[in-house]
Scaffold this motif. Sequence first.
Motif, PDB file in Angstrom:
ATOM      1  N   UNK A  60     -17.927  32.194 -44.012  1.00 62.53           N
ATOM      2  CA  UNK A  60     -18.587  33.178 -43.151  1.00 62.53           C
ATOM      3  C   UNK A  60     -18.073  33.057 -41.728  1.00 62.53           C
ATOM      4  N   UNK A  61     -18.160  34.161 -41.034  1.00 62.02           N
ATOM      5  CA  UNK A  61     -17.790  34.154 -39.618  1.00 62.02           C
ATOM      6  C   UNK A  61     -18.959  34.734 -38.822  1.00 62.02           C
ATOM      7  N   UNK A  62     -19.314  34.177 -37.690  1.00 69.07           N
ATOM      8  CA  UNK A  62     -18.830  32.861 -37.216  1.00 69.07           C
ATOM      9  C   UNK A  62     -19.383  31.722 -38.081  1.00 69.07           C
ATOM     10  N   UNK A  63     -18.651  30.599 -38.148  1.00 69.25           N
ATOM     11  CA  UNK A  63     -19.074  29.477 -38.991  1.00 69.25           C
ATOM     12  C   UNK A  63     -20.238  28.741 -38.320  1.00 69.25           C
ATOM     13  N   UNK A  64     -21.352  28.601 -39.016  1.00 65.60           N
ATOM     14  CA  UNK A  64     -22.485  27.801 -38.509  1.00 65.60           C
ATOM     15  C   UNK A  64     -23.356  27.433 -39.700  1.00 65.60           C
ATOM     16  N   UNK A  65     -24.326  26.567 -39.443  1.00 67.77           N
ATOM     17  CA  UNK A  65     -25.165  26.083 -40.565  1.00 67.77           C
ATOM     18  C   UNK A  65     -26.149  27.154 -41.027  1.00 67.77           C
ATOM     19  N   UNK A  66     -26.645  27.937 -40.071  1.00 67.13           N
ATOM     20  CA  UNK A  66     -27.683  28.906 -40.431  1.00 67.13           C
ATOM     21  C   UNK A  66     -27.098  30.300 -40.600  1.00 67.13           C
ATOM     22  N   UNK A  67     -27.838  31.130 -41.309  1.00 65.72           N
ATOM     23  CA  UNK A  67     -27.381  32.496 -41.581  1.00 65.72           C
ATOM     24  C   UNK A  67     -28.055  33.435 -40.580  1.00 65.72           C
ATOM     25  N   UNK A  68     -27.256  34.292 -39.949  1.00 65.84           N
ATOM     26  CA  UNK A  68     -27.901  35.305 -39.092  1.00 65.84           C
ATOM     27  C   UNK A  68     -27.483  36.684 -39.594  1.00 65.84           C
ATOM     28  N   UNK A  69     -28.197  37.699 -39.153  1.00 62.62           N
ATOM     29  CA  UNK A  69     -27.976  39.042 -39.698  1.00 62.62           C
ATOM     30  C   UNK A  69     -26.679  39.670 -39.192  1.00 62.62           C
ATOM     31  N   UNK A  70     -25.998  38.999 -38.230  1.00 59.67           N
ATOM     32  CA  UNK A  70     -24.738  39.552 -37.716  1.00 59.67           C
ATOM     33  C   UNK A  70     -23.527  38.925 -38.405  1.00 59.67           C
ATOM     34  N   UNK A  71     -23.751  38.011 -39.377  1.00 57.54           N
ATOM     35  CA  UNK A  71     -22.622  37.311 -40.005  1.00 57.54           C
ATOM     36  C   UNK A  71     -21.850  38.237 -40.944  1.00 57.54           C
ATOM     37  N   UNK A  72     -20.559  37.885 -41.110  1.00 57.80           N
ATOM     38  CA  UNK A  72     -19.725  38.564 -42.112  1.00 57.80           C
ATOM     39  C   UNK A  72     -19.234  37.515 -43.097  1.00 57.80           C
ATOM     40  N   UNK A  73     -19.154  37.890 -44.385  1.00 57.38           N
ATOM     41  CA  UNK A  73     -18.795  36.916 -45.423  1.00 57.38           C
ATOM     42  C   UNK A  73     -17.514  37.360 -46.130  1.00 57.38           C
ATOM     43  N   UNK A  74     -16.659  36.396 -46.500  1.00 55.36           N
ATOM     44  CA  UNK A  74     -15.385  36.673 -47.192  1.00 55.36           C
ATOM     45  C   UNK A  74     -15.291  35.804 -48.427  1.00 55.36           C
ATOM     46  N   UNK A  75     -14.569  36.280 -49.412  1.00 59.08           N
ATOM     47  CA  UNK A  75     -14.272  35.459 -50.585  1.00 59.08           C
ATOM     48  C   UNK A  75     -13.356  34.334 -50.120  1.00 59.08           C
ATOM     49  N   UNK A  76     -13.700  33.072 -50.442  1.00 62.32           N
ATOM     50  CA  UNK A  76     -12.918  31.934 -49.940  1.00 62.32           C
ATOM     51  C   UNK A  76     -11.779  31.614 -50.914  1.00 62.32           C
ATOM     52  N   UNK A  77     -10.610  32.200 -50.627  1.00 65.38           N
ATOM     53  CA  UNK A  77      -9.439  32.024 -51.494  1.00 65.38           C
ATOM     54  C   UNK A  77      -8.995  30.570 -51.593  1.00 65.38           C
ATOM     55  N   UNK A  78      -9.284  29.828 -50.508  1.00 61.34           N
ATOM     56  CA  UNK A  78      -8.765  28.446 -50.448  1.00 61.34           C
ATOM     57  C   UNK A  78      -9.710  27.434 -51.109  1.00 61.34           C
ATOM     58  N   UNK A  79     -10.765  27.939 -51.766  1.00 58.49           N
ATOM     59  CA  UNK A  79     -11.746  27.011 -52.379  1.00 58.49           C
ATOM     60  C   UNK A  79     -11.058  26.115 -53.409  1.00 58.49           C
ATOM     61  N   UNK A  80     -11.324  24.801 -53.351  1.00 61.66           N
ATOM     62  CA  UNK A  80     -10.790  23.881 -54.374  1.00 61.66           C
ATOM     63  C   UNK A  80     -11.908  22.936 -54.792  1.00 61.66           C
TER      64      UNK A  80
END
Length: 736
Positions: A615-635
Amino acid sequence: MSGGGPPRKRNFKIEAFKHRVELDPKYAERTWKVLEHAIHEIYNHNASGLSFEELYRSAYNMVLHKYGEKLYTGLQSTMTWRLKEISKSIEAAQGGLFLEELNAKWMDHNKALQMIRDILMYMDRTYVPTSHKTPVHELGLNLWRDHIIHYDMIHDRLLHTLLDIIHRERMGEVINRGLMRSITKMLMDLGPVVYQDDFEKPFLEVSASFYSGESQEFIECCDCGNYLKKAERRLNEEMERVSHYLDAGSDAKITSVVEKEMIANHMHRLVHMENSGLVNMLVDDKYEDLGRMYTLFRRVPDGLSTIRDMMTSYLRETGKQLVTDPERLKDPVEFVQCLLNEKDKHDKIIHVAFGNDKTFQNALNSSFEFFINLNNRSPEFISLYVDDKLRKGLKGATEEDVEAILDKVMMLFRYLQEKDVFEKYYKQHLAKRLLSSKTVSDDAERSMIVKLKTECGYQFTSKLEGMFTDMKTSQDTMRDFYAKKSEELGDGPTLDVHILTTGSWPTQPSPPCSLPPEILAVCEKFRAYYLGTHNGRRLTWQTNMGTADIKATFGKGQKHELNVSTYQMCILMLFNSADGLTYKDIEQGTEIPAVDLKRCLQSLACVKGKNVLRKEPMSKDISEDDTFYFNDKFTSKLVKVKIGTVVAQKESEPEKQETRQRVEEDRKPQIEAAIVRIMKSRRVLDHNSIVAEVTKQLQARFLPNPVIIKKRIESLIEREFLERDKADRKLYRYLA
């Protein structure tokens, strides 16, 4: 010879022989002198030269010729004279020889008395009873008492010597116990009063003062454990002393002196002793010291209640600290384990040290009941503890171990006043275990329900049992569905449905979210099948509860199988048709309630090793302005990745309030039903009696609040089940 004729007959007459011996006037004096000489000879150990037969006949004749009085007074004065002589030789004995001499002379006197009694047996049997005199043997003992034991020069010396020897023995010297036994037996033979007045009473007084001083000395310099050892040793020494050389009747008296001086007088100080008293013994499991304290205190009035009261206040205090310690409350499982450890610890103390004393067991139980209910989360925590054990804690445990743990939990459960709160939580936790197939063993689950049923009756567990039935029915339904519809379904997603009877499960109605189209299609087929085979039923999907397994391909063609919740599945499926989505997009696309949505996104994007989204911006909590992406680099090293939902194991504050409210709501009809039951049978009753009766009926499940009972009575009056008495407003009548 003159005359003829027959001779004249003579009549012979036999007369009794008249013994008319004229007695020599000096007969009595002479005979007594012979007997007196014999008595002196006996005392001089020259008895072997005497003819006892002749002496017996002489004494017999004296009595026969009415000289019994002379014989008796002669005996009395001769013995008195001999004993006065004897008293001089006893008095002259020096130091340690005093008791030896006294004992030797007592033995001589007894032997002499035996012989004299034999010679004077006829007098003893005829003259003594008719003249109301004291028999010879008893006379001998009385004279010994008066002229030896009560002789001033011997009396005080004897008492002083006996007490001194006992004191020396108490201080560790070895004494001649055989000689002491002979002397105390002599005092007893002279009559219990002699033993008691001339020895026992002063002995008890001296002992009391000795032990009063010694206990004072000990208590200043010893810790509690050592003091008790010394007291126990002294008690045993006194009992042993009695068995060796005092009269058995002294046992209770001397032990009572030691008990009073060494235990009763110092009880409170011992129990409260700093760093070594009762509390320290309990903390350090000093079974031996505790056992000794129990045994000794048991001997004195209020001894056991002193220990019990102190133990109770200690348990209540430590228990209160335990259940109100904020640190402890962070981990419910640890919290309950602490309670169980405390219970085990004190159970063992009561078993090993207090001889399983029921009154102590009751004190322990009431203490636990007191502090466990100080924390209103205890019912929830106990249920969480069982949840933890039945999910994973009992893996590999034997059946006996499982039973033992469940029995211990049931013991804590019995202390709960709010058993209905426990039931609420237990239902929630059981539902989660069953629906996520996370239970260690069905047997353990059923065993726990049987225990709850035994404890609280059928009503308590009927819904829990219903949950098991639903699970079984669901399995059969799914088998039948796939058997009949497999061709129709093709190779679409596999569905496993749990059909839950409304009312049996603790589900809260929540709006269904938007399911991905491929899932929705299978769900509709299942709905058609189910409603086709069951008439008059309604199906509502509980999308907030299920789970899903999804196959996912990441960068470099890396494949993983993700185990997620239904909500998480709905979120992830959106990323098949978009690389990036805002919080608002996801909210609209899934219709998941905001609280749950934030939790799901947090667990998908913010947990290291599970972050299949970024998510961007990266932080511990979720806010309503966040944007989420599929994490291609997940391992991940694992092929199967389980992504949990970020959720506190304990309830959040609002959830807690909600559960509490639900419990309160559930109680209302139970309280009303109890009031109606009572009033139906009693017809007229005053307010306080109703409150008492309702409390009594319901306390097995919870302790009803009198204020709530009053409100329920008001409500029943409004609905015309009851009415107030016209004259006395405190009285209620039942209206049929």
